[in-house]
Every structure is written in structure tokens, then in C-alpha cells.
Scaffold this active site. Structure first.
Site, short mmCIF file in Angstrom:
data_model
loop_
_atom_site.label_atom_id
_atom_site.label_comp_id
_atom_site.label_asym_id
_atom_site.label_seq_id
_atom_site.Cartn_x
_atom_site.Cartn_y
_atom_site.Cartn_z
N LYS A 1 29.79 -11.49 25.47
CA LYS A 1 29.87 -11.07 24.07
C LYS A 1 28.72 -10.13 23.69
O LYS A 1 28.84 -9.31 22.79
CB LYS A 1 29.84 -12.29 23.13
CG LYS A 1 30.93 -13.33 23.36
CD LYS A 1 32.29 -12.88 22.89
CE LYS A 1 33.32 -14.00 22.92
NZ LYS A 1 33.67 -14.47 24.27
C1 LIG Z 1 34.84 -14.73 25.03
C2 LIG Z 1 34.76 -15.09 26.47
C3 LIG Z 1 35.85 -14.93 27.36
C4 LIG Z 1 37.20 -14.45 26.89
O1 LIG Z 1 37.20 -13.08 26.54
P1 LIG Z 1 38.36 -12.50 25.60
O2 LIG Z 1 37.96 -11.11 25.31
O3 LIG Z 1 38.38 -13.39 24.39
O4 LIG Z 1 39.64 -12.60 26.39
C5 LIG Z 1 35.68 -15.25 28.69
N1 LIG Z 1 34.49 -15.74 29.15
C6 LIG Z 1 33.44 -15.91 28.34
C7 LIG Z 1 32.19 -16.47 28.90
C8 LIG Z 1 33.52 -15.59 26.98
O5 LIG Z 1 32.45 -15.78 26.17
#
Ligand SMILES: *Cc1c(COP(=O)(O)O)cnc(C)c1O
Length: 495
Positions: free
Chosen positions: A112
Site C-alpha cells: 500500500k
Molecule cells: C491490499 C493488499 C493486497 C491486495 O491488493 P488489491 O489491490 O486489493 O488486490 C495483497 N497483499 C497485501 C499485503 C495487501 O496489503
């Protein structure tokens, strides 16, 4: 040429990139999509020489056409700096026949950070461009990860404030500690007596409160959202796929224009959609492999053409993928419907009202770029252990889901195309699951002890993000009832 954005549910709604960033979501509930996907008209030999920041400019400038070169470069410079623990920003690690694209070197050690480091800067520039005089107030409900990444991104960014609500008894001890120790004069973290849905509904109610909006405007504030459907989060995520491809070429791992596969551990469908957009820009990508955990609504969708959220919600060791409504999938639906807003709006209405929708055979045919599969909990743990025993490389449970699904893909297809796996979190963020998967005794040990042991067995350093919260003082101890969320926001803003 200016690239404009339209709502997936009403093509008559047309905005500039900066307006789309400020609004987040269209008023009709649709998501903003670019009118066309711009071509990546840069020679690969030039891309191969670029660092992360230069690559970011090459990609993002084609999407955010109402930003000047100086504005965009300034945003990029402020975002991708020493907050990341490596100048490569998103390094590649080769292990067991695949390339792991490590997206966890930012402030909160999960992917993120890749987008939330730059969103605040894109937002303040967008506010200036559109003569927004008010201070921007970001309001977020979090089940753990997004909250901390948003706090870290917006902390002390001039012209912004951020309030994060989290379920007091619904996040992990490390996640809570990460949030309540957050520094910054413009940040506020508030626990609520309720679960994540209560926090989310409370935030939505405040967003929709017209009386509150009027009072805010009088006091010089306006709300905005750091939600993952904001194109200001999507566009920065395209960058690292282009960067990874260029690095593979620069390092002699692939030939010029050789196609690669990309595997993405998926929840809200944002990260894999960014890979799809990279392919649409012209990046030589063969398959996009969508990896789910036991909440395998996307696997079923790719199998059957039916999206059905009417099922049990399963708590897994990859909590950031515990999602039954993958919001960003709507952008793909819109595209395979031939950019038809009426079809999209109709399907999304079905999803809201019945929890299910079905796409046509013609739409299904346009999904051949994708392969979907899932990993059960025991398979995920076995993948972590297998990788560790074979190579010494330790991966987190989200990345392990992707790695496991990649194994299933190869068994299904015998495809030996070189493959990049998005590695979305540091194993240090999920130490307990990881250490128990590799067979270490975890009982009676706290998460910091386990981090030290992980450091020993993997030969990697405990990340700064974990070291910092070990001893950091708690700065936020406000806990409110659900009914008092609005009052808490007002108090923080001095209204
Ligand atoms: C948010 C997240 C995901 C999923 O990503 P999306 O864009 O929501 O599909 C996968 N792994 C981690 C560690 C995340 O924080």
C-alpha cells in the site's frame, strides 16, 4: 493531448485527472476510468537506464496529463525518497525459478505504501489546480493495513489532515501499535467500540452528511478519500510493473520484447488491474495470474463468468485479501463490456441488490489474458515452508498465496514463460503466521521476539518499521462509541 476520465456508470460524466483524484468516486457510484489507455511510447533501451523515479514520471505523465512536468516530478521526488529502505524502491529477488517483485520496502512494509506515499502529494497539487481553498480532510476506516499506510503518507503534508477510525478490538497488536504511535501534527487515530463494518458505515455516513459538509466548508475544510478505487492510487501502481520489466531486460534476464507472466495476490483487484493497464500500454505481458486465498470469489468468477458474493466470509492468514467485493473489478467489467456504461451500471446494480451478476459469453472471451486460482490455508503455509527450506528466502502469507497459485498454473499449463510475482508484504508484518509455517515454536512469545528470531533464521535485518514501534510512545488513546464518530471528527478539527 489531454486524457480525460469518465464514470464507469455514466459516460456523460467527464473529468480531468486532478478532478478524478479529488473526487475519488463519481457521484453516481461509478469509478473513474481513462478514456483510452495511453501507449508507453518510450524505447525499452531508454527505460532500462531509468531509476524508479524516472520510470514513475515516464508512466504517470501519460495518465495525469493536466499535471505540469514540474508538479509531477515534485510529487514523485517527495514520495519515493528515504522513506524506502532501498534506493531501488521496488527490488527484484530471484527465487525458485521466479522473480519476486518486492513492493514492501516503504514506511509500513506492505505494498500500500507504493501508492499511498504519493497520493497525498497528487491530492494537494490537484486541490491547488482546481482552486480548492479548503484544507483537505482525509477520513478513513481501516481493518489494519490501509490506515497505517495512509497515516504515514499524509503525516505533516501541508494542506491536509487525516482521521483514521479502527475497530478497537479488531486489529492485531502490531497493527494497533503501528497506528497509535503515528507522529504528525495533522493526524488523528480513533478506536471505536464496534467492528470494521461499523467503522466503515460511520465514515460513509459522515461523508454523506450535507449539514456536516456545510459546517466544514464554513470552517475551511472539505473531505476527500484515500480509498483504493482512487485513480491517484491506481496509476502509481502501474509504474512498478514497467520498472520490473525494464530491470529484467537491463540485467539480461529477458530478451527485448520477450513476454513475461505476472502473478498478483489479489483482494480488491487494484494491484492486478494496474498490471493489466501496463499490458494495455504495450508492456510485453502474456498472462495475468490472479491469486486468491480461500475467499475465492475471483477464481469462481474466472471459472464461470458469474460473480457471486453470497458466501461465507473466511478469516485467513492473508487478511488483506479477505474481501468478497473486489471494487476495482468494475473497471475491468466496464472495459470488457466495450466501455458500455449501461451494461456496467446494470451489473453493479445486480451486485448491490442480489449480491451476484453474470457476464455475457462475449465478455468472457475478453478475459483470456487472465488465469485465476486460489490457495487454501494449509497450502499457503506449506508454500512458505517449502520456499524457505529450498532457498532460504522467507515470504509472507499474501506472497505465498501467489507463489502457490503460480505452481498450480505451471502444473495446469506447462507454461515456462518467465514470471514476476508481486510480493506484497514483508514477512515481518506477519511474523507469527510465517514463523509457525516454517516450524518454529511461537507459543508464549510476543511478536517482537518472533521478529528477532525471524531475523536470525533468514539472515535479514528487522525492518525499521518494526524497530520503531517496539519502544515508540503511544500518542493516540481516543476511543469512542459509534454514535460519537462525527463529534470526534469535529473536535479534532476544532469545530
Ligand atoms: C491490499 C493488499 C493486497 C491486495 O491488493 P488489491 O489491490 O486489493 O488486490 C495483497 N497483499 C497485501 C499485503 C495487501 O496489503
Amino acid at each position: 493531448m489531454e486524457l480525460l476520465y469518465r464514470s464507469t456508470r455514466d459516460s456523460a460524466v467527464q473529468v480531468t485527472a486532478s478532478q478524478a483524484i479529488l473526487k475519488g468516486l463519481s457521484a453516481d457510484g461509478g469509478l473513474f476510468v481513462p478514456d483510452t489507455i495511453p501507449a508507453l511510447d518510450v524505447d525499452l533501451d531508454d527505460l532500462a537506464k531509468m531509476d524508479y523515479q524516472e520510470t514513475a514520471y515516464a508512466v504517470m505523465s501519460r495518465f495525469l496529463t493536466d499535471f505540469t512536468e514540474e508538479e509531477l516530478k515534485d510529487c514523485i521526488r517527495k514520495a519515493y525518497d528515504e522513506k524506502f529502505d532501498t534506493p531501488e524502491i521496488a527490488p527484484l529477488a530471484k527465487a525458485d525459478g521466479a522473480y519476486y517483485l518486492e513492493l514492501f520496502h516503504g514506511a509500513t512494509i506492505a505494498f500500500k505504501d507504493m501508492a499511498l506515499s504519493i497520493l497525498p502529494h497528487l491530492m494537494t497539487v490537484s486541490a491547488r489546480k482546481n482552486q480548492v481553498k479548503h484544507e483537505i480532510v482525509i477520513l478513513t476506516a481501516t481493518s489494519g493495513d490501509t490506515g497505517k499506510a495512509a497515516l504515514a503518507g499524509f503525516a505533516d503534508v501541508p494542506g491536509t489532515r487525516i482521521v483514521v477510525f479502527y475497530p478497537k478490538n479488531g486489529v492485531s497488536p502490531i497493527q494497533e501499535k503501528q497506528m497509535v504511535t503515528q507522529k504528525g501534527a495533522n493526524v488523528k487515530v480513533i478506536g471505536i467500540h464496534g467492528n470494521f463494518d461499523d467503522a466503515q458505515s460511520g465514515v460513509k455516513a459522515i461523508f454523506g452528511d450535507r449539514e456536516m459538509e456545510r459546517e466544514m466548508a464554513e470552517a475551511g475544510f472539505q473531505f476527500s478519500s484515500a480509498n483504493s478505487i482512487n485513480i491517484g492510487r491506481l496509476v502509481p501502481q502501474i509504474v512498478y510493473y514497467v520498472y520490473a520489466y525494464a530491470k529484467l531486460y537491463a540485467n539480461g534476464e529477458i530478451e527485448k520484447n520477450e513476454k513475461i507472466n505476472i502473478v498478483v495476490p489479489t483482494g480488491n483487484f487494484g494491484n492486478i488491474l494496474a498490471a493489466y493497464y501496463a499490458k494495455q500500454m504495450g508492456l510485453p505481458v502474456a498472462k495475468l495470474i490472479c491469486a486468491s486465498n480461500e475467499n475465492k470469489v475471483l477464481f469462481d468468477f474466472f471459472q464461470t463468468g458469474s460473480y457471486d458474493r453470497n458466501r461465507e466470509f473466511i478469516l485467513t492468514s492473508s487478511p488483506s485479501m479477505d474481501i468478497l467485493i473486489s471494487s476495482n473489478l468494475e473497471r475491468l467489467i466496464y472495459r470488457i463490456a466495450g466501455s458500455d456504461d449501461r451494461t456496467d451500471a446494470e451489473l453493479m446494480k445486480n451486485l448491490t441488490e442480489k449480491g451476484v451478476y453474470e457476464i455475457t459469453p462475449a465478455m468472457r472471451e475478453k478475459l483470456h489474458d487472465f488465469y485465476g486460482n486460489f490457495a487454501a490455508e494449509d497450502e499457503t503455509a506449506r508454500t512458505i515452508r517449502g520456499m524457505y527450506e529450498k532457498t532460504g528466502y522467507v515470504i509472507d502469507p499474501h506472497t505465498a498465496v501467489a507463489s502457490c497459485v503460480y505452481g498450480k498454473y505451471k502444473a495446469d499449463t506447462a507454461d515456462e514463460t518467465k514470471t514476476v510475482i508481486a510480493s506484497t508484504a514483508s514477512p515481518y508484518k506477519f511474523t507469527r503466521s510465517v514463523m509457525s509455517a516454517v516450524g518454529q515454536e511461537c507459543e508464549g512469545k510476543d511478536d517482537f521476539q518472533l521478529a528477532d528470531e525471524l531475523s536470525q533464521i533468514s539472515g535479514t535485518e528487522v525492518p525499521k518499521a518494526v524497530e520503531e514501534i517496539r519502544t515508540a510512545p503511544v500518542l493516540h488513546d481516543t476511543v469512542v462509541e459509534i454514535a460519537d464518530m462525527k463529534a470526534a471528527v469535529k473536535e479534532f478539527l476544532g469545530m
